[in-house]
Design an enzyme around this catalytic site. Structure first.
Site, PDB file in Angstrom:
ATOM      1  N   GLY A   1       8.439  17.163  15.239  1.00 51.14           N
ATOM      2  CA  GLY A   1       7.356  16.660  15.467  1.00 51.14           C
ATOM      3  C   GLY A   1       6.195  17.925  14.868  1.00 51.14           C
ATOM      4  N   ARG A   2       5.078  17.938  15.247  1.00 49.21           N
ATOM      5  CA  ARG A   2       3.996  18.882  14.671  1.00 49.21           C
ATOM      6  C   ARG A   2       4.223  20.140  14.949  1.00 49.21           C
ATOM      7  NH1 ARG A   2       1.176  14.835  17.107  1.00 49.21           N
ATOM      8  NH2 ARG A   2      -0.751  13.857  15.938  1.00 49.21           N
TER       9      ARG A   2
ATOM     10  N   SER B   1      15.418  14.653  14.093  1.00 46.10           N
ATOM     11  CA  SER B   1      14.359  14.170  15.244  1.00 46.10           C
ATOM     12  C   SER B   1      14.594  12.698  15.206  1.00 46.10           C
ATOM     13  CB  SER B   1      12.933  14.280  14.614  1.00 46.10           C
ATOM     14  OG  SER B   1      11.963  13.943  15.147  1.00 46.10           O
ATOM     15  N   ARG B   2      14.130  12.096  16.441  1.00 47.90           N
ATOM     16  CA  ARG B   2      14.416  10.492  16.780  1.00 47.90           C
ATOM     17  C   ARG B   2      13.701   9.842  15.818  1.00 47.90           C
ATOM     18  NH1 ARG B   2      11.420   9.981  22.733  1.00 47.90           N
ATOM     19  NH2 ARG B   2       9.708  11.159  22.113  1.00 47.90           N
TER      20      ARG B   2
ATOM     21  N   GLU C   1      10.345  26.975  36.692  1.00 48.70           N
ATOM     22  CA  GLU C   1       9.304  27.873  36.398  1.00 48.70           C
ATOM     23  C   GLU C   1       8.410  27.814  37.830  1.00 48.70           C
ATOM     24  OE1 GLU C   1       7.129  26.863  32.954  1.00 48.70           O
ATOM     25  OE2 GLU C   1       8.644  26.994  31.858  1.00 48.70           O
TER      26      GLU C   1
ATOM     27  N   THR D   1      11.097  26.739  23.038  1.00 47.82           N
ATOM     28  CA  THR D   1       9.578  26.664  23.489  1.00 47.82           C
ATOM     29  C   THR D   1       9.320  25.617  23.726  1.00 47.82           C
ATOM     30  OG1 THR D   1       9.133  26.489  21.031  1.00 47.82           O
ATOM     31  CG2 THR D   1       8.970  28.801  21.891  1.00 47.82           C
TER      32      THR D   1
ATOM     33  N   HIS E   1       6.036  31.280  29.623  1.00 44.22           N
ATOM     34  CA  HIS E   1       5.339  29.985  29.155  1.00 44.22           C
ATOM     35  C   HIS E   1       4.257  30.347  28.415  1.00 44.22           C
ATOM     36  CE1 HIS E   1       6.016  25.448  29.884  1.00 44.22           C
ATOM     37  NE2 HIS E   1       5.042  25.790  28.716  1.00 44.22           N
TER      38      HIS E   1
ATOM     39  N   GLY F   1       3.365  29.913  25.122  1.00 41.85           N
ATOM     40  CA  GLY F   1       3.327  29.139  23.881  1.00 41.85           C
ATOM     41  C   GLY F   1       1.963  28.944  23.126  1.00 41.85           C
TER      42      GLY F   1
END
Length: 313
Positions: A152-153, A173-174, A259, A228, A277, A279
């Site tokens: 994705g992006r 990727s799907r 987490e 990530t 976490h 990102g």
């Protein structure tokens, strides 16, 4: 004037577009408990969800017109319960792209060049045991093969950055990988050929535990794994076994299944770099995330269709 509930104490200045509405937001770095959310949600028209929002809480929101997820991944929100209540759930995939891809590359570099390990050792060992040519050599990214799972992006942006470092990039990727930034291949090819694997897929029933013992065994000896995306995409017991055996040469992890708990066993491995976490955790991106959620909320409150509805309404 509408009441808008923000579940976590994120930087409030980003919600300036909502001036004139009443914002319910906890103190910085704090979060409302489930009990507090249950008490507050019946009186609000919109929620900015920064974490878990279960169906039993959503169903109490009789006035809710939108749940704006504060991030790209929305697995913490019970989207089915929201859909059953007629409440659209949105996410903000565009604002998180650059920073998450940058962190993936940061972890990749830190693990491959052993920067995390050397930083810790310089703080705890005599420096004269560490300096010297030929000691503690890492590996260059240049010329190595990166496999991106989830194109994705964020996956595409990571591919673009990796190519600047001189990496060959494979992608699966799907929805199909973008041939302009990577070589589209299947999952098994990535396991077989990649020197570094970076995870960027959403957490779904299909991807939960995707990187388990079978997938790890199929990877090249010494492979590096970067995550990530979401912690539960990896079976962490299997990963720790593979790290301890040396089959996996290192890992850079920003996300974890439970987490904020992280197994001490994982933290003690010198060839693992862990971050909590972070990102999207930059001032610029947090501001942009709040602005994006605000625009979606204003659309919903004024009868316009918000962008990026994820639950089919």
């Amino acid at each position: 004037m509408a009441k808008i509930l923000i579940t976590h104490g994120v930087p409030a200045e980003g919600f300036s577009l909502l001036a004139g509405h009443e914002l319910l937001i906890p103190a910085p770095l704090e979060a409302y408990t489930m009990e507090e959310l249950s008490a507050l949600i019946p009186g609000v028209e919109a929620v900015v969800a920064g974490g878990r929002l279960p169906g039993e809480v959503i169903r109490l929101g009789g006035k809710l017109r939108i749940i704006a997820n504060y991030g790209a991944g929305y697995d913490g929100v019970d989207v089915r319960a929201a859909a059953a209540c007629g409440i659209p759930v949105t996410n903000i995939p565009d604002t998180v792209t650059a920073d998450t891809a940058e962190l993936a590359m940061t972890l990749m570099l830190a693990v491959s060049r052993r920067a995390g390990e050397m930083n810790l050792r310089l703080r705890s060992e005599p420096s004269d045991t560490l300096f010297g040519m030929g000691r503690h050599m890492g590996a260059s990214l240049r010329g190595r093969t990166l496999g991106i799972i989830g194109c994705g992006r964020i996956g595409r942006r990571t591919a673009e950055l990796a190519r600047v470092f001189g990496m060959r990039v494979l992608g699966c990727s799907r929805s199909g990988a973008d041939a302009s930034v990577c070589e589209p291949v299947d999952f098994d090819t990535i396991l077989r050929e990649a020197d570094v694997i970076s995870l960027h897929c959403p957490l779904t029933e299909e991807t939960r535990g995707l990187i388990g013992r079978v997938a790890l065994a199929a990877m090249k000896p010494g492979v590096l794994i970067i995550n990530t995306a979401r912690g539960a995409v990896i079976d962490h017991d299997a990963l720790m076994e593979a790290l301890e055996s040396g089959h996996v040469g290192g890992a850079g992890l920003d996300v974890f299944p439970e987490e904020p708990q992280i197994p001490q066993r994982l933290l003690e491995l010198p060839h693992v770099v862990c971050t909590p976490h972070i990102g999207t955790n930059t001032r610029q991106t947090r501001f942009e995330m709040a602005q994006a959620c605000s625009r979606q909320i204003l659309d919903a409150l004024t009868g316009r269709r918000p962008e990026n509805i994820v639950n089919g309404l």
